[in-house]
Scaffold this active site. Structure first.
Site, PDB file in Angstrom:
ATOM      1  N   THR A   1      47.861  37.246  39.737  1.00 43.37           N
ATOM      2  CA  THR A   1      47.120  38.654  39.794  1.00 43.37           C
ATOM      3  C   THR A   1      45.694  38.473  39.890  1.00 43.37           C
ATOM      4  O   THR A   1      44.913  37.566  39.637  1.00 43.37           O
ATOM      5  CB  THR A   1      47.189  39.139  38.332  1.00 43.37           C
ATOM      6  OG1 THR A   1      48.730  39.431  38.090  1.00 43.37           O
ATOM      7  CG2 THR A   1      46.615  40.365  38.127  1.00 43.37           C
TER       8      THR A   1
ATOM      9  N   SER B   1      42.193  39.505  42.818  1.00 42.33           N
ATOM     10  CA  SER B   1      41.768  39.846  44.191  1.00 42.33           C
ATOM     11  C   SER B   1      41.884  38.456  45.165  1.00 42.33           C
ATOM     12  O   SER B   1      42.116  38.675  46.200  1.00 42.33           O
ATOM     13  CB  SER B   1      40.373  40.262  44.492  1.00 42.33           C
ATOM     14  OG  SER B   1      39.157  39.213  43.560  1.00 42.33           O
ATOM     15  N   THR B   2      41.602  37.217  44.646  1.00 48.28           N
ATOM     16  CA  THR B   2      41.796  36.074  45.217  1.00 48.28           C
ATOM     17  C   THR B   2      43.298  35.894  45.356  1.00 48.28           C
ATOM     18  O   THR B   2      43.930  35.470  46.533  1.00 48.28           O
ATOM     19  CB  THR B   2      41.146  34.829  44.649  1.00 48.28           C
ATOM     20  OG1 THR B   2      39.603  35.434  44.258  1.00 48.28           O
ATOM     21  CG2 THR B   2      40.974  33.734  45.479  1.00 48.28           C
TER      22      THR B   2
ATOM     23  N   GLY C   1      44.804  33.197  40.200  1.00 49.23           N
ATOM     24  CA  GLY C   1      43.333  33.346  40.080  1.00 49.23           C
ATOM     25  C   GLY C   1      42.814  32.886  38.763  1.00 49.23           C
ATOM     26  O   GLY C   1      43.774  32.406  38.018  1.00 49.23           O
ATOM     27  N   ALA C   2      41.473  33.076  38.701  1.00 52.20           N
ATOM     28  CA  ALA C   2      40.817  32.629  37.448  1.00 52.20           C
ATOM     29  C   ALA C   2      39.462  33.274  37.348  1.00 52.20           C
ATOM     30  O   ALA C   2      39.057  33.631  38.377  1.00 52.20           O
ATOM     31  CB  ALA C   2      40.632  31.312  36.950  1.00 52.20           C
TER      32      ALA C   2
ATOM     33  N   LYS D   1      41.285  33.212  31.680  1.00 52.73           N
ATOM     34  CA  LYS D   1      42.122  34.324  32.578  1.00 52.73           C
ATOM     35  C   LYS D   1      42.410  35.428  31.890  1.00 52.73           C
ATOM     36  O   LYS D   1      42.175  35.248  30.557  1.00 52.73           O
ATOM     37  CB  LYS D   1      43.309  33.510  33.045  1.00 52.73           C
ATOM     38  CG  LYS D   1      43.363  32.523  34.082  1.00 52.73           C
ATOM     39  CD  LYS D   1      44.714  31.817  34.644  1.00 52.73           C
ATOM     40  CE  LYS D   1      45.473  32.745  35.082  1.00 52.73           C
ATOM     41  NZ  LYS D   1      45.002  33.981  36.180  1.00 52.73           N
TER      42      LYS D   1
ATOM     43  N   GLY E   1      41.347  38.949  32.917  1.00 55.10           N
ATOM     44  CA  GLY E   1      40.354  40.021  33.211  1.00 55.10           C
ATOM     45  C   GLY E   1      41.125  41.080  33.638  1.00 55.10           C
ATOM     46  O   GLY E   1      40.791  42.156  33.340  1.00 55.10           O
ATOM     47  N   GLY E   2      42.284  40.885  34.368  1.00 58.38           N
ATOM     48  CA  GLY E   2      43.250  41.804  34.726  1.00 58.38           C
ATOM     49  C   GLY E   2      44.227  42.295  33.731  1.00 58.38           C
ATOM     50  O   GLY E   2      44.950  43.123  33.853  1.00 58.38           O
TER      51      GLY E   2
ATOM     52  N   GLU F   1      51.193  35.643  33.100  1.00 63.40           N
ATOM     53  CA  GLU F   1      50.570  34.694  34.014  1.00 63.40           C
ATOM     54  C   GLU F   1      50.722  33.292  33.355  1.00 63.40           C
ATOM     55  O   GLU F   1      51.317  32.443  33.896  1.00 63.40           O
ATOM     56  CB  GLU F   1      49.129  34.875  34.059  1.00 63.40           C
ATOM     57  CG  GLU F   1      48.735  35.921  34.976  1.00 63.40           C
ATOM     58  CD  GLU F   1      47.091  36.366  35.128  1.00 63.40           C
ATOM     59  OE1 GLU F   1      46.931  36.731  36.188  1.00 63.40           O
ATOM     60  OE2 GLU F   1      46.550  36.095  33.956  1.00 63.40           O
TER      61      GLU F   1
END
EC number: 5.3.1.6
Length: 235
Positions: free
Chosen positions: A32, A34-35, A88-89, A106, A108-109, A115
């Site tokens: 999850t 943007s990256t 991501g991280a 991890k 933020g989302g 995850e």
């Protein structure tokens, strides 16, 4: 200190490079953020070119993107294992001389519970990031997914062990953020986290905490995209 960076191009390079690790027939954890989204899009293009994979999404967001780009999806109950997870991280401990090298923050989302389930089940867990996510010592607030009825009690316990909890508010509606699992999020500031393994154990023992955003000893490698290329770290 956190390094500066975070361009779209750097994220794209990291995600696409990690996607190159996938082999035909792999079951792939789809992270999850943007990256990780760049990795998902790259996997979708490879599927269009004939790659056979099954994706295990870590959030509603990653599921929707995977469907959009044509990745066949499955679930944890329907597979024997996960060959590789790409995620991501929010922050990566980047001091190779420290005991927490490769530890992550991890969540933020708000998807850290799923995850962690997917990433821990993978034979290989690869992190994708840009340089802005690197820090000698973890210092970012640690998200905790908590049962709604327990959030006040959990907050009290976090203060008792030296943290400062903040209930995460939604940005497009009144009230708090609600996770895909129907729970609430506490963002807990601890300052510099010199012993992430010890804090992770402590947070896991707090009643009412479903999962926390410290990922310690889980990542096998990281691809860090820059404006010039991609740097790889093995953990």
């Amino acid at each position: 200190m956190k390094t500066e960076g975070g361009s779209r191009e750097a994220k794209r390079r990291a995600g696409e490079r990690a996607a190159e690790e996938i082999d035909d027939g792999d079951v792939v954890g789809l992270g999850t953020g943007s990256t990780a989204a760049h990795a998902i899009r790259a996997i979708g293009r490879a599927v269009d070119d004939g790659l056979t994979v099954r994706g295990i999404p870590t959030s509603f967001q990653s599921r929707q993107l995977a469907l959009e780009v044509g990745i066949p999806l499955s679930c944890l109950d329907a597979v024997d294992g996960i060959d590789i997870a790409i995620d991501g991280a929010d922050q990566i401990a980047d001091d190779p001389d420290a005991s927490g090298f490769g530890a992550l923050v991890k969540g933020g989302g708000g998807a850290q519970t799923r995850e962690k389930l997917v990433d821990s089940a993978a034979d290989r867990f690869v992190v994708v990031a840009d340089p802005s996510k690197l820090s000698e010592t973890l210092e970012q607030s640690v998200p905790l997914e908590v049962l709604p009825d327990a959030h006040a009690l959990v907050a009290d316990e976090i203060r008792r062990i030296g943290g400062e909890p903040t209930l995460r508010d939604a940005t497009h509606k009144d009230g708090p953020v609600v996770t895909d699992n129907g729970n609430l999020l506490l963002d807990c500031a601890f300052g510099e986290i010199d012993a992430p393994d010890e804090l992770a154990t402590r947070l896991s023992s707090v009643p009412g905490v479903v999962e926390h955003g410290l990922f310690v000893g889980m990542a096998d490698a990281a691809y860090v995209g820059t404006d010039e290329g991609v740097e790889m770290r093995e953990y």
